[in-house]
Design an enzyme around this catalytic site. Structure first.
Site, PDB file in Angstrom:
ATOM      1  CG  HIS A 116      -8.073  -2.200   0.503  1.00  0.00           C
ATOM      2  ND1 HIS A 116      -7.601  -2.405  -0.775  1.00  0.00           N
ATOM      3  CD2 HIS A 116      -7.847  -3.365   1.183  1.00  0.00           C
ATOM      4  CE1 HIS A 116      -7.116  -3.648  -0.866  1.00  0.00           C
ATOM      5  NE2 HIS A 116      -7.260  -4.242   0.303  1.00  0.00           N
ATOM      6  CG  ASP A 136      -7.043   3.524   0.895  1.00  0.00           C
ATOM      7  OD1 ASP A 136      -7.471   2.371   1.111  1.00  0.00           O
ATOM      8  OD2 ASP A 136      -6.421   3.812  -0.146  1.00  0.00           O
ATOM      9  CG  HIS A 137     -10.966   3.222  -1.163  1.00  0.00           C
ATOM     10  ND1 HIS A 137     -11.118   3.883  -2.370  1.00  0.00           N
ATOM     11  CD2 HIS A 137      -9.666   2.839  -1.103  1.00  0.00           C
ATOM     12  CE1 HIS A 137      -9.956   3.886  -3.009  1.00  0.00           C
ATOM     13  NE2 HIS A 137      -9.060   3.261  -2.267  1.00  0.00           N
ATOM     14  CG  HIS A 161      -7.865  -3.459  -5.513  1.00  0.00           C
ATOM     15  ND1 HIS A 161      -6.583  -3.031  -5.748  1.00  0.00           N
ATOM     16  CD2 HIS A 161      -8.209  -2.892  -4.325  1.00  0.00           C
ATOM     17  CE1 HIS A 161      -6.184  -2.265  -4.751  1.00  0.00           C
ATOM     18  NE2 HIS A 161      -7.147  -2.167  -3.870  1.00  0.00           N
ATOM     19  CG  ASP A 221      -7.734   1.492  -4.738  1.00  0.00           C
ATOM     20  OD1 ASP A 221      -7.907   2.664  -5.118  1.00  0.00           O
ATOM     21  OD2 ASP A 221      -7.255   1.181  -3.636  1.00  0.00           O
TER      22      ASP A 221
END
Ligand SMILES: [Zn+2]
Length: 306
Positions: free
Chosen positions: A68, A70-71, A146, A215
């Site tokens: 994802h 944001d990682h 996740h 996450d």
């Protein structure tokens, strides 16, 4: 403990999908015995490393929990900067295989083959597996729960050699081979007298460990893996009042994080990856502390020594 034996994290980004000035996207530096490891690489990671004066040229190993944005959006800029800064030493990236495909595709913003340094890709396994080890630490990856394939990472210190009590060397007139035997954990028999290893050495401090759970929905499957960890980082994107959102997006609430820390018998819990909908997060801390009092709110720039 001396800085040479340090075992710590430095949070670079404590925010979630939507980065803000106060909370950048997920990234952390884990340091063991002065060697830094980068965990996740959200957008702006290289800026944060400059801000917090991390010597990022020293990083040899990068661990990406999942794909994802944001990682991992920061990896493109970081690779580009390494190239501009003249890096020549190899870089290991531990990630799901799609990152390698992406970076090697014709649409990649980085042409891997034209970098001045070699990038070695290591694919994250599906099950709990040791993915890295050196003289000092072992890194285990394990599955989280996740929306897409996601891994947590457990960093564990390796046993150190015991220190011999100096006076014993003189007192017993120990030879070099005998000293090596003691350091290897053996007892010594001298002139018919048994000297136990524990009488010849100073006791070793307990081995330290750090678990990074990026996450994940609430998952008790991880508890045996991270049991007794010194420090647990667990995301806490949502408050109890937004539990339905947590469930929908496979994220955790702050109280989920507290429950996991408690059941895992962690020594400390740090929560972060807060939804940008919350301007203040004190109430998230309270929610986690109801289950696990020794909880702290992560922030950009936070350092925790284990
Ligand atoms: Zn995610």
């Amino acid at each position: 403990m001396s800085t040479k034996m340090n075992f710590k994290i430095h949070i670079l980004g404590s925010g979630s999908a939507l980065p803000t000035i106060k909370r950048f996207a997920t990234a952390q530096i884990f340091t063991a015995y002065e060697e830094p490891y980068l965990i996740d690489c959200g957008e702006g990671t290289q800026i944060q490393m400059r801000r917090f004066r991390i010597k990022f040229g020293k990083i040899k190993n990068i661990f990406i929990s999942h794909l994802h944005g944001d990682h991992y959006f920061g990896i493109f800029g970081l690779l580009s900067s390494y190239n501009l800064l003249g890096r020549t030493s190899q870089l290991n990236i531990f990630a799901h295989k799609e990152l390698e495909s992406l970076l090697k595709s014709e649409f990649s913003p980085i042409i891997i083959e034209e970098l001045n340094f070699k990038v070695n890709f290591h694919q994250l396994p599906e099950n709990e597996t040791v993915i890295f080890e050196n003289k000092r630490i072992t890194v285990k990856s394990f599955p989280l729960k996740h929306r897409i394939k996601t891994c947590g990472f457990l960093f564990t210190e390796k046993p150190r050699q015991p220190n011999i009590i100096k006076e014993k060397i003189q007192e017993l007139n120990l030879t070099v081979p005998q000293i090596l035997d003691v350091k290897a954990g053996k007892d010594l028999e001298i002139d018919g007298i048994l000297h136990k290893n524990s009488d010849l050495t100073t006791p070793l401090p307990a081995l330290r460990s750090y678990a990074f759970c990026s996450d994940t929905a609430y998952s008790e499957n991880i508890i045996p893996i991270i049991k007794d960890v010194d420090l647990l980082y667990h995301e806490a994107t949502f408050s109890e009042s937004d539990a339905s959102n947590a469930e929908k997006t496979f994220h955790s609430t702050a109280s989920d994080a507290g429950k996991i820390a408690k059941q895992a018998n962690a020594k400390q819990l740090v929560i972060a990856h807060f939804s940008s909908r919350y301007p203040q997060v004190d109430f998230l801390l309270k929610e986690a502390q109801e289950h696990f009092p020794n909880t702290f709110v992560g922030f950009d720039g936070m350092e925790i020594e284990m």
